[in-house]
Enzyme design. Sequence first.
Site, PDB file in Angstrom:
ATOM      1  N   CYS A 160     -18.760   1.353 -22.773  1.00 45.99           N
ATOM      2  CA  CYS A 160     -18.116   1.748 -23.732  1.00 45.99           C
ATOM      3  C   CYS A 160     -17.249   0.583 -24.314  1.00 45.99           C
ATOM      4  CB  CYS A 160     -17.389   3.029 -23.631  1.00 45.99           C
ATOM      5  SG  CYS A 160     -16.060   3.361 -24.844  1.00 45.99           S
ATOM      6  N   GLY A 161     -17.442   0.242 -25.683  1.00 47.44           N
ATOM      7  CA  GLY A 161     -16.750  -0.921 -26.254  1.00 47.44           C
ATOM      8  C   GLY A 161     -15.265  -0.546 -26.375  1.00 47.44           C
ATOM      9  N   HIS A 162     -14.907   0.599 -26.887  1.00 48.00           N
ATOM     10  CA  HIS A 162     -13.510   1.043 -26.854  1.00 48.00           C
ATOM     11  C   HIS A 162     -12.670   1.014 -25.479  1.00 48.00           C
ATOM     12  CE1 HIS A 162     -14.117   1.797 -31.079  1.00 48.00           C
ATOM     13  NE2 HIS A 162     -14.962   2.818 -31.005  1.00 48.00           N
ATOM     14  N   CYS A 163     -13.527   1.311 -24.495  1.00 49.60           N
ATOM     15  CA  CYS A 163     -13.108   1.331 -23.264  1.00 49.60           C
ATOM     16  C   CYS A 163     -12.660  -0.095 -22.781  1.00 49.60           C
ATOM     17  CB  CYS A 163     -14.101   2.174 -22.177  1.00 49.60           C
ATOM     18  SG  CYS A 163     -14.508   3.711 -22.748  1.00 49.60           S
TER      19      CYS A 163
END
Length: 535
Positions: A50-53
């Site tokens: 996950c990029g946001h993670c």
Amino acid sequence: MRNFRSAALGLIGAAAVASASDVHDLKKDTFVDFIKSHDLVLAEFFAPWCGHCKALAPEYEEAATTLKEKDIPLVKVDCTEEADLCKDYGVEGYPTVKVFRGPDNHVPYSGQRKAPAIISYMTKQALPAVSVLTSESLEEFKTADKVVVVGYFAADDKKSNSSFSEVAEGLRDDFLFGATNDADLAKAEGVKQPSIVLYKSFDEGKNTFEEKFSNEKLEKWIKTSAIPLVGEVGPETYAGYMAAGIPLAYIFAETPEERDQLATELKPVAEKHKGAVSFATIDAKSFGAHAGNLNLEVDKWPAFAIQETVKNQKYPYDQSKKLTAKDIGAFVQDFVDGKIEPSIKSEPIPEKQEGPVQVVVAHNYKDIVMDEDKDVLLEFYAPWCGHCKALAPKYEELAEMYTSKPTFASQITIAKVDATANDVPDEISGFPTIKLFPAGKKDSPVVYEGSRTIEDLAAFIKENGKYKVDAYEGKNETEDGDIPMPDAGGMGEAAKAATEKVTEKVKEKAGEATEAAKQVVMDNDDAGADEHDEL
């Protein structure tokens, strides 16, 4: 401080230093026991891809190191390895961040995803809603955060104490609250009992609440007083401006020097209208696209516009004119006096509605969405939004379920609006945003927060609509009738929904926002389930 360990790197003997994490990595067999052993825990449910993670990770680590000293642990759970645990806690998007006060007592984290914001938020959570202050603790408390609120009440003034506590409980995520019954301490601060003082690290340093006590007035005063006279709109400040619930005047300029110069020149105007209009500069280089959302021309700076945040109305200032204190002052005064009409951006009204989903634009919004005789499910979308494109065929199929039966069609409307091309009077926190406007209760729309399957959307309409239409059973509470069972289409897409789902939202607190306004302050990132880089 972080602990480091070195390791030999093969034959070359070079030293490698690895940082020991202060974030606890929990599994299903350790999670519940860990939560039980701590009064307060912040937990992140994530996926490695996950990029946001990935963007959150360093901020989360930094916050964990600082909060470790306050005995507030931060933990993480890898949902690709602990799917059952994540399912138990209703995780449908990544990252999902929750505040735990025991295994069965958890609420969404609603702060910004930056280390200082996480630290401030969790510090507030660790304190009681109202801290009891003494002459020894008051001075330290006054500088414990950028904004703190202190009540000075007599011990037997139950009404003031009660009202203050209720407001503090409702705003504890955003502000620190303290109180003292010491009359001498109040006198030393230059106030009489009962009084409420907001201390801040900017502008005049403090404000005193001087109106008759009421929860509503006190809450509005706190939110308004907590905003700088001329601040700056950015990712860390936007929610505060929206939460204040008053119009926001944007001052667009490209350089820090020009923003400072305009802020100084317009400060008297901001001071005159304090409490009625908030003023803030905005970096035109970084967030210039937002000017278009305020119906200004992009790339023509400096520029000025007022946004009525509650009604989402825009009042752009003539960009052919120079920004002077005199002219802007007259413009703002006319706005406050109600002498200026809002600028409305709208696509043309469709000559003919084609397909089962009704197309809404700004100029027919009232006719379709505010129809008091119908339950209206409205999707706010953006043409470039990948999640919206994925939803489109299912949304069409959902609409067909109601338009195919005359009785249902007379009670239910399934509609959509391009929120980037039309000014809509609704708060939008991400794309797609879906709201149900029940018949007879148009002032109380219900936001849809479930997974984007046809079954769940139909169940949402049945549960929250006036007519309780059950499309799958083929009847409502007042009328029987059979309709064909539709193809569920979106069933079995829980895994995909996990990458699309918007996390439980901001409340923060935000307040009050359009798609365009959110776009100006969200971090640039790859499309993901949680932070809605679409906004």
